[in-house]
Write an enzyme that holds these catalytic residues in place. Sequence first.
Site, short mmCIF file in Angstrom:
data_model
loop_
_atom_site.label_atom_id
_atom_site.label_comp_id
_atom_site.label_asym_id
_atom_site.label_seq_id
_atom_site.Cartn_x
_atom_site.Cartn_y
_atom_site.Cartn_z
N ASP A 1 -2.21 -0.82 -9.02
CA ASP A 1 -2.85 -2.11 -8.85
C ASP A 1 -3.16 -2.77 -10.18
OD1 ASP A 1 -3.55 -2.03 -5.80
OD2 ASP A 1 -4.22 -0.10 -6.59
N GLU B 1 0.81 -1.22 0.00
CA GLU B 1 0.00 0.00 0.00
C GLU B 1 0.84 1.28 0.00
OE1 GLU B 1 -3.09 -0.19 -0.70
OE2 GLU B 1 -3.02 -2.38 -0.56
#
Length: 599
Positions: free
Chosen positions: A96, A5
């Site tokens: 992503d 993240e």
Amino acid sequence: MWLAERVWEPHLVKPMVEGGVQYTVVDDVHFKSVGLRKEELFGYYQTEEQGHTLEIFPINRELRYLIPFSPPEKTIDYLRAHATTDGGRLALCFDDGEKFGCWPDTYQAVYLDGWLDRFFTLLEENADWIDTVTVRGFRENHPAWGRIYLPTASYVEMQEWSLPPEQTLLFEEAAKKVDPAYLDFLRGGFWRHFLVKYPESNNLHKKMLLVSSMVEAVLPAQRTVKVGAGGEEKNQAASNAQEALWRGQCNDPYWHGVFGGLYLTNLRSANYQNLLNAEVLCDSLNHKGPFLTVVQRDFDCDGRPEVLVSTQEHNCYFTLQGGALFELDFKPKSFNLLDTITRRPEAYHQRIGKTLHDKPEVESTPRAMREIAFSKESGLEKMLHYDWYRRLSLIDHFLHPDSFLESFYNVSYGEQGDFVNQHYQCEVEEEEDQVVLVLRRDGHVWIGTDFWPIRINKRITIQRDAAHLRAEYSIENGWDRPVSLWFGVEFNANFLAGNAPDRFYYSPDLAIAEAHLASKGEIPEINALGMRDEYLGIDYLLHWSQPADVWRFPIETISQSEAGFEKVYQSSVVMPNWKFELPPLGVKKFWIDQSIVSL
């Protein structure tokens, strides 16, 4: 190295470099927060910690939002606007993979509608001024642009999600009001605050740290074992435990944003399963047969001790806030039955009543995740109930006379006592084949306008050789007048699927018509109620010494995921309850047994 993240903390430099890492990538917002301008973000920089140096590349936020959510021509226009004649600039897109087919509408747009083909065609057509390179390839031919020190940060959305819900709404409001020229200086929260925002996340995190210390202790001594005369072979148990620990460190269930994350029981359970696999392997190296340990330590790092009881069969972790059981691990199946979560407000809950029920038609250009707003079923706004205490087991309730099952379920009932989340005293009695915890609180119960003194003693016995617990209750009247009480003991258990046919309630006393674990109901005057999970092969049974009325209902949260707003089964509540009268200075005694066995 890819940081989970893109959560950056300055101290990471030293262990990363010591592990052989030479460079990493983080969001450009990290760089902007220390004053770098947009034109200074097309290269990379070097940072250091205690003399250890690491190269850091900024991820281009504009590209993250353009790809693949805007026509590919806009990406080419953006690159052209920032290109230089010497070709020394890098526009880094690092994001992503799910946005290319997994997120809503992206498969249709990216593949079927040709976004990806058009994008690569444009790159080929503009190859005279656009080079596609890897991070490694760029750094081999271009030096760092200078030295930099970055603050703790992650991408903007993550800093927003880590805030409490009320502050998240304020942050959103502030972002709308601030001039775009100043938005780079608007900071949200800190990733680690998820461990405060969600106690369940903290519980998982601290379990991971505890297991990590177990693995670290067995690795040096157990890496090899001697076999035969002069022979030696590698012991796989320690290394397998380390690998299981690493699997239990998967970041997804430790936080929550627009994805399911922490709210998805299958993700939390997978982490717990891996951590318990590691713990069981460590147990096999540390103990030759059945064992029993009890430790008082500040497990959750809140400044107050918890009591951790471990055996070969199970773990029972107790908090003194409420004198409750907050973790119940059945080791033969590496399964935490108390992997539950509390129903709490989220900033996005205010949008649920305004969302579409049915998923809209597929759009030619997909929307970013934060723009998606539809519900997987109608009426979710009516299912928003918020708990004021954590859903644990052995929680002691004194109910208002007007309470009923539905009011307890939706938390509109009257709690008359001060026992649910208040401090209990604890004494530990250790014996060879069992340990006894004596939890006691001198509290009060509202009876009309009287704040009535009541003492609860619960003597909890945990056996060494079986996953069995007995709680012997003593409820004492502190005044020399009689008093009528309504008392219940709450238990929670999560078997992951509330409506699966192979997971259900049962009672030795009677047949239950609607037995699935998401069912709601009241059964009068029974002596036992269990839950059976034929998929996992676990039988969980509660049995008490005096017939009780029993309430049962599911804990279901309303959370946001890439599929829209959804209801998620989190656990089943079972609460045997009794109405009785205590004479002046009188005492009520009974016991409750909890047992877990493999099917």
